[in-house]
Design a protein around this motif. Sequence first.
Motif, PDB file in Angstrom:
ATOM      1  N   MET A 421      -0.682  -1.758 -19.688  1.00 32.05           N
ATOM      2  CA  MET A 421      -2.117  -1.606 -19.476  1.00 32.05           C
ATOM      3  C   MET A 421      -2.412  -0.787 -18.223  1.00 32.05           C
ATOM      4  SD  MET A 421      -3.716  -3.036 -22.001  1.00 32.05           S
ATOM      5  CE  MET A 421      -2.349  -2.329 -22.955  1.00 32.05           C
ATOM      6  N   ALA A 422      -1.604  -0.990 -17.180  1.00 31.95           N
ATOM      7  CA  ALA A 422      -1.795  -0.228 -15.948  1.00 31.95           C
ATOM      8  C   ALA A 422      -1.462   1.245 -16.151  1.00 31.95           C
ATOM      9  CB  ALA A 422      -0.946  -0.816 -14.829  1.00 31.95           C
ATOM     10  N   ASP A 423      -0.435   1.521 -16.957  1.00 30.01           N
ATOM     11  CA  ASP A 423      -0.019   2.900 -17.175  1.00 30.01           C
ATOM     12  C   ASP A 423      -1.065   3.699 -17.944  1.00 30.01           C
ATOM     13  OD1 ASP A 423       2.306   2.420 -15.822  1.00 30.01           O
ATOM     14  OD2 ASP A 423       3.549   2.134 -17.612  1.00 30.01           O
ATOM     15  N   VAL A 424      -1.781   3.043 -18.830  1.00 23.98           N
ATOM     16  CA  VAL A 424      -2.806   3.759 -19.599  1.00 23.98           C
ATOM     17  C   VAL A 424      -4.168   3.698 -18.925  1.00 23.98           C
ATOM     18  CG1 VAL A 424      -1.608   3.427 -21.780  1.00 23.98           C
ATOM     19  CG2 VAL A 424      -3.287   1.724 -21.028  1.00 23.98           C
ATOM     20  N   GLY A 425      -4.242   3.061 -17.742  1.00 26.56           N
ATOM     21  CA  GLY A 425      -5.482   3.052 -16.970  1.00 26.56           C
ATOM     22  C   GLY A 425      -6.467   1.973 -17.319  1.00 26.56           C
ATOM     23  N   TYR A 426      -6.026   0.892 -17.972  1.00 28.77           N
ATOM     24  CA  TYR A 426      -6.927  -0.186 -18.351  1.00 28.77           C
ATOM     25  C   TYR A 426      -7.063  -1.262 -17.277  1.00 28.77           C
ATOM     26  CZ  TYR A 426      -7.100   1.616 -23.125  1.00 28.77           C
ATOM     27  OH  TYR A 426      -7.291   2.400 -24.243  1.00 28.77           O
ATOM     28  N   LEU A 427      -6.305  -1.139 -16.182  1.00 25.47           N
ATOM     29  CA  LEU A 427      -6.384  -2.104 -15.091  1.00 25.47           C
ATOM     30  C   LEU A 427      -6.879  -1.419 -13.827  1.00 25.47           C
ATOM     31  CD1 LEU A 427      -3.129  -4.269 -15.399  1.00 25.47           C
ATOM     32  CD2 LEU A 427      -5.443  -4.880 -16.062  1.00 25.47           C
ATOM     33  N   PRO A 428      -7.692  -2.087 -13.012  1.00 26.47           N
ATOM     34  CA  PRO A 428      -8.151  -1.487 -11.757  1.00 26.47           C
ATOM     35  C   PRO A 428      -6.976  -1.223 -10.816  1.00 26.47           C
ATOM     36  CG  PRO A 428      -9.436  -3.442 -12.322  1.00 26.47           C
ATOM     37  CD  PRO A 428      -8.279  -3.405 -13.266  1.00 26.47           C
ATOM     38  N   GLN A 429      -7.065  -0.132 -10.086  1.00 28.53           N
ATOM     39  CA  GLN A 429      -5.990   0.212  -9.158  1.00 28.53           C
ATOM     40  C   GLN A 429      -5.855  -0.810  -8.038  1.00 28.53           C
ATOM     41  OE1 GLN A 429      -3.616   2.613  -9.150  1.00 28.53           O
ATOM     42  NE2 GLN A 429      -4.331   3.063 -11.231  1.00 28.53           N
ATOM     43  N   SER A 430      -6.927  -1.516  -7.721  1.00 29.52           N
ATOM     44  CA  SER A 430      -6.853  -2.531  -6.670  1.00 29.52           C
ATOM     45  C   SER A 430      -5.887  -3.648  -7.049  1.00 29.52           C
ATOM     46  CB  SER A 430      -8.235  -3.121  -6.402  1.00 29.52           C
ATOM     47  OG  SER A 430      -8.789  -3.666  -7.599  1.00 29.52           O
ATOM     48  N   LEU A 431      -5.822  -3.960  -8.354  1.00 29.19           N
ATOM     49  CA  LEU A 431      -4.873  -4.962  -8.805  1.00 29.19           C
ATOM     50  C   LEU A 431      -3.467  -4.401  -8.896  1.00 29.19           C
ATOM     51  CD1 LEU A 431      -6.914  -6.723 -11.637  1.00 29.19           C
ATOM     52  CD2 LEU A 431      -6.487  -7.554  -9.319  1.00 29.19           C
ATOM     53  N   VAL A 432      -3.369  -3.151  -9.289  1.00 29.54           N
ATOM     54  CA  VAL A 432      -2.055  -2.530  -9.454  1.00 29.54           C
ATOM     55  C   VAL A 432      -1.356  -2.370  -8.115  1.00 29.54           C
ATOM     56  CG1 VAL A 432      -0.845  -0.476 -10.269  1.00 29.54           C
ATOM     57  CG2 VAL A 432      -2.818  -1.349 -11.538  1.00 29.54           C
ATOM     58  N   ASN A 433      -2.121  -2.085  -7.050  1.00 29.44           N
ATOM     59  CA  ASN A 433      -1.542  -1.772  -5.753  1.00 29.44           C
ATOM     60  C   ASN A 433      -1.315  -2.982  -4.857  1.00 29.44           C
ATOM     61  OD1 ASN A 433      -1.587   0.975  -6.434  1.00 29.44           O
ATOM     62  ND2 ASN A 433      -3.658   1.251  -5.621  1.00 29.44           N
ATOM     63  N   VAL A 434      -1.579  -4.186  -5.356  1.00 29.69           N
ATOM     64  CA  VAL A 434      -1.344  -5.390  -4.548  1.00 29.69           C
ATOM     65  C   VAL A 434       0.158  -5.552  -4.311  1.00 29.69           C
ATOM     66  CG1 VAL A 434      -1.525  -7.894  -4.473  1.00 29.69           C
ATOM     67  CG2 VAL A 434      -3.419  -6.536  -5.343  1.00 29.69           C
ATOM     68  N   LYS A 435       0.542  -5.653  -3.031  1.00 30.34           N
ATOM     69  CA  LYS A 435       1.953  -5.779  -2.683  1.00 30.34           C
ATOM     70  C   LYS A 435       2.342  -7.250  -2.558  1.00 30.34           C
ATOM     71  CE  LYS A 435       2.331  -1.325  -0.291  1.00 30.34           C
ATOM     72  NZ  LYS A 435       2.687  -0.640   0.966  1.00 30.34           N
ATOM     73  N   ARG A 436       3.524  -7.550  -3.051  1.00 25.69           N
ATOM     74  CA  ARG A 436       4.109  -8.881  -3.023  1.00 25.69           C
ATOM     75  C   ARG A 436       3.192  -9.935  -3.620  1.00 25.69           C
ATOM     76  NH1 ARG A 436       9.279  -8.555  -1.485  1.00 25.69           N
ATOM     77  NH2 ARG A 436       9.169 -10.058  -3.169  1.00 25.69           N
TER      78      ARG A 436
END
Length: 488
Positions: A421-436
């Motif tokens: 879902m992240a690869d096709v852009g269906y998830l907000p980048q704020s969630l994708v970039n959360v570390k640990r």
Amino acid sequence: MPPPDDGPTCCFAVESLSSAADDDDLNSDHNNCPHCRESDPSTSSSSYSHSISESNSDRITRIISAAVKGFSIGAGLKGGVSIFSLLSRLSRRRSPNSLKKVSGVSSSEEILLVIKETLRYGLFLGSFAGIFSSVDEIVAAIGGHRRTAKWRALLAGGIAGPSMLLTGLNTQHNSLAIYILMRAAVLASRCGIKSKRFGRICKPLTWAHGDIFLMCLSSSQILSAYILKPESLPSSYKLFLNKHGGKDPSILQGVKEIACSIPFSNLGAIEKIYKSMGVNIKLDPEMKVPCSIVHGNQSCVNHVITFLIQAYKRALPVYLPVYLVPALIVHRQDLLKRRYTILGKSVFGIVRSSLFLSSYCASAWMWTCILFRIFKRCNIPMVAMGTFPTGLALAIEKKSRRIEISLYCLARAIESFFTCMADVGYLPQSLVNVKRADVVVFSLSTAIIMHCYSQEREVFRSKYLNVLDWVFGVPPPPCYTPRYKNNK
């Protein structure tokens, strides 16, 4: 904390850590406590002082013992699996029939890597057990056992969670964190089923074959991603699937291309693979069904039978440490008395679990072939539908293990799904970039699990309680907890 051996220690260990207001409530509850009936709380001051020093010594012993036992479990499990995997790789490397030449990593480097991974996981679980026990004892000493009983394990489990970082500061453990979260959700749902308030809401969770349904759902995502988007799976899990899937990556690429309606790019490589096996085959670039790519000139039925036999041989080494190592830990006391019974059950478990894994892998190719043959086509929905009934193979496993396997696969499926879902852009980048985020999820999950272990022990299966009790010590008797007073 381990239960006290006698009544006086039970009473005075708690009273020495609680305030005067708490002492009156304790004395009223201890009058009916089976641990305290044989003694009178109003004993001499020398006996009172002796119980305090003995209690402090017990706390230190518990913390050290928990850390050592946690380290032994982490190092034993990780080391056992790593050693079997290493021996398997070395045997394939030395085999004269091996088609692949392994380069880049020497045997000594692999052995060193196994040792490092073993120590890291040993330190991880050892630190978790030690930190949990320390926080549990410190909070109990400051706030009193009865006052803090409802939330002490919750806090200690959350504080101990970041010990996961000891496995590697840059190593993400998303699958492990999601799996532990699933375990916590199961325990919470069992508590909800017992609850009068949430019992009706959690009623669907009592479905007898819900574990098999979860396995089918997980299989659809995992196996589809394995063929169509393998980069969405963790590298270690992808290696596991490559081994037990039994197909060369170029074959999987060919299935992906026909499913995604992409022009073939490696039919020649696939033909070379079959030629090295003694099979001369010419693949049709206009094919609509990838059966000839998957199993050459074999029929679908013959392919499933031969694949099942080969998959069973690959599955046996996987389950040897899975059954033998826990048998040494869980049944350590009875192993000398009932060695043949315990070893017999372990061998039977290895045979059955190996049959499950081999049947699971073989049925994946069987169901997809059946579906492709029926509809005379291969596309992405067909791959997803064809891999769904693969989860039915879980019925071979023991009932108590089904939920464990389905939750493990569900964790992998969830991770893969959100990656896609992240690869096709269906998830907000704020969630994708959360570390640990894995550490946060793991800490939250361990907090719930350890709370249930302390306050709702009946929602655990006996084998898990045996391990947890061995590591952390059996929780105090009911007279320590607020629930004792409420029940009375």
